[in-house]
Write a protein that holds these residues in place. Structure first.
Motif, PDB file in Angstrom:
ATOM      1  N   CYS B 143       0.825  -1.210   0.000  1.00 50.61           N
ATOM      2  CA  CYS B 143       0.000   0.000   0.000  1.00 50.61           C
ATOM      3  C   CYS B 143       0.859   1.260   0.000  1.00 50.61           C
ATOM      4  O   CYS B 143       0.321   2.370   0.055  1.00 50.61           O
ATOM      5  CB  CYS B 143      -0.911   0.031   1.233  1.00 50.61           C
ATOM      6  N   SER B 144       2.177   1.117  -0.050  1.00 54.56           N
ATOM      7  CA  SER B 144       3.063   2.275   0.096  1.00 54.56           C
ATOM      8  C   SER B 144       3.164   3.080  -1.201  1.00 54.56           C
ATOM      9  O   SER B 144       2.906   2.566  -2.291  1.00 54.56           O
ATOM     10  CB  SER B 144       4.469   1.815   0.505  1.00 54.56           C
ATOM     11  N   LYS B 145       3.575   4.323  -1.039  1.00 50.53           N
ATOM     12  CA  LYS B 145       3.779   5.190  -2.203  1.00 50.53           C
ATOM     13  C   LYS B 145       4.902   4.651  -3.089  1.00 50.53           C
ATOM     14  O   LYS B 145       4.828   4.699  -4.320  1.00 50.53           O
ATOM     15  CB  LYS B 145       4.132   6.610  -1.729  1.00 50.53           C
ATOM     16  N   GLU B 146       5.950   4.100  -2.454  1.00 49.77           N
ATOM     17  CA  GLU B 146       7.078   3.565  -3.212  1.00 49.77           C
ATOM     18  C   GLU B 146       6.627   2.373  -4.070  1.00 49.77           C
ATOM     19  O   GLU B 146       7.034   2.225  -5.219  1.00 49.77           O
ATOM     20  CB  GLU B 146       8.209   3.124  -2.264  1.00 49.77           C
ATOM     21  N   PHE B 147       5.796   1.519  -3.485  1.00 45.13           N
ATOM     22  CA  PHE B 147       5.266   0.388  -4.258  1.00 45.13           C
ATOM     23  C   PHE B 147       4.417   0.894  -5.417  1.00 45.13           C
ATOM     24  O   PHE B 147       4.558   0.446  -6.558  1.00 45.13           O
ATOM     25  CB  PHE B 147       4.438  -0.556  -3.373  1.00 45.13           C
ATOM     26  N   TYR B 148       3.539   1.826  -5.132  1.00 46.10           N
ATOM     27  CA  TYR B 148       2.655   2.382  -6.172  1.00 46.10           C
ATOM     28  C   TYR B 148       3.457   2.946  -7.335  1.00 46.10           C
ATOM     29  O   TYR B 148       3.175   2.682  -8.515  1.00 46.10           O
ATOM     30  CB  TYR B 148       1.751   3.444  -5.539  1.00 46.10           C
ATOM     31  N   GLN B 149       4.491   3.717  -7.003  1.00 48.35           N
ATOM     32  CA  GLN B 149       5.290   4.339  -8.066  1.00 48.35           C
ATOM     33  C   GLN B 149       6.003   3.295  -8.920  1.00 48.35           C
ATOM     34  O   GLN B 149       6.030   3.380 -10.148  1.00 48.35           O
ATOM     35  CB  GLN B 149       6.306   5.319  -7.461  1.00 48.35           C
ATOM     36  N   ALA B 150       6.574   2.278  -8.264  1.00 48.98           N
ATOM     37  CA  ALA B 150       7.288   1.229  -9.013  1.00 48.98           C
ATOM     38  C   ALA B 150       6.304   0.419  -9.848  1.00 48.98           C
ATOM     39  O   ALA B 150       6.577   0.096 -11.018  1.00 48.98           O
ATOM     40  CB  ALA B 150       8.053   0.324  -8.051  1.00 48.98           C
ATOM     41  N   MET B 151       5.152   0.100  -9.264  1.00 45.07           N
ATOM     42  CA  MET B 151       4.175  -0.720  -9.986  1.00 45.07           C
ATOM     43  C   MET B 151       3.606   0.058 -11.169  1.00 45.07           C
ATOM     44  O   MET B 151       3.386  -0.507 -12.248  1.00 45.07           O
ATOM     45  CB  MET B 151       3.063  -1.149  -9.021  1.00 45.07           C
TER      46      MET B 151
END
Lengths: 223, 223
Positions: B143-151
């Motif tokens: 749910c993190s911003k870092e995950f969102y950006q990479a995904m």
């Protein structure tokens, strides 16, 4: 260390499986094959036999329903035929878009599935056999180095660093993959590449042509 | 422009659906709900009713088999109970690892599935309702911003830029999500959050506590 290998039963992923087994030992390796609604099951049959040959755990997953809305030429419900031209012609026709045998975000879906399963089974790494030739000219954008790097970052971030991707061929040509496979005695005779499901490979679809060329570059006829 | 919305039937994704409908119009929006082997089907039932309420196309997907090897506490085959502590205590207990209700790479898998389906259906964007509170303390790293950006980068690269992600709440608290939902008249009464499948929400699992607190911060009792 445990590895999960995305494994279709073709030349590239079988070489990838062979490398993972060399590195980790067969007891630390699990192969994962995904059926996604192809026009035939020859690859899956090849995968099963190769897994027996290597004596590795072999998981099979059916994600056909996810692609029920796609008209990709590889899928059994599609009204498109498998192209008979080589990839270079198909890429030129596609004008910067993926080719008609691109399955929508297939590798992203397969890698995400592998991440979920790999985390559940305590694996540290996911191997997959994408190579440079498949990414050329945006034919299969989910084989590119840029996709691999972003997806690896997503897997790292989304798992709190518990699992990562490894694409050993991402900068290799298919001929280099075949060379590596020959070195480590990959059972290429057991693999299946052709997009059609005949008794023998058709010899004229994009993947048959690529396979033959990769063996020819290594100075041998396809084995 | 067409949008596909990842839609569980809870507070966050229903608000997300409401926002997408406001922006694109209900005929340009498809909701996608994924069953993954939870201990109950209350969310899915809520999702179906809310989709009827909003009159949007509603797709349902079953990915339960992918999680058959996981022992996550949310899953029906797990031998772990749903924790009764609040997230802060659970996060402290987890010592920098995900909490016991983290489903391995679930959001990565859902977003990859949404990308495949969205591409097939000609969608331009995938909405999902991850927010800051869920990512806190590595409780749910997907749910993190870092995950969102990479995904998002992986989806862009792997689709040749044909589809992208949008996570409108990625920097919001759950209370801010509820505030937005109240503004646009999201039918919160129809949503389901509780991790248990009783007739009424249990009131003590992590998500029940978070929901109640988010409404309380907006000066109202849960509706």
């Amino acid at each position: 260390m445990k590895a999960l290998v995305l494994f279709s039963g073709g030349v590239d992923s079988t070489t990838c499986l062979g490398m993972a087994i060399e590195k980790y030992g067969r007891e630390q390796v699990t192969a994962l094959s995904v059926f996604y609604g192809q026009k035939h099951k020859k690859e899956m049959e090849a995968a099963k036999q190769i897994a027996v040959y290597y004596q590795v755990e072999h998981l099979q997953l059916d994600l056909e329903r996810i692609f029920q809305y796609s008209n990709c030429a590889l899928l059994s419900h599609s009204d498109q035929d498998i192209p008979k031209e080589d990839y270079a012609s198909q890429i030129a026709d596609a004008e910067g878009k993926p080719v008609s045998t691109y399955v929508p975000f297939r590798n992203g879906l397969f890698l995400a599935s592998a991440a979920s399963i790999g985390l559940s089974k305590g694996c540290d790494v996911i191997y997959y056999g994408a190579h440079r030739d498949d990414a050329a000219g945006a034919a299969y954008p989910d084989c590119s180095k840029e996709f691999y790097q972003a997806m690896n970052q997503a897997v790292l971030e989304g798992s709190e660093g518990q699992i990562r991707l490894e694409a050993p061929f991402i900068e290799w040509t298919k001929a280099e993959v075949v060379r590596k496979g020959l070195e480590i005695n990959v059972p290429f005779k057991m693999t299946w590449s052709c997009y059609l499901g005949g008794e023998k490979p058709c010899g004229i679809c994009g993947t048959c042509r690529d396979r033959a060329a990769a063996f020819a570059e290594n100075g041998i006829l396809d084995i």
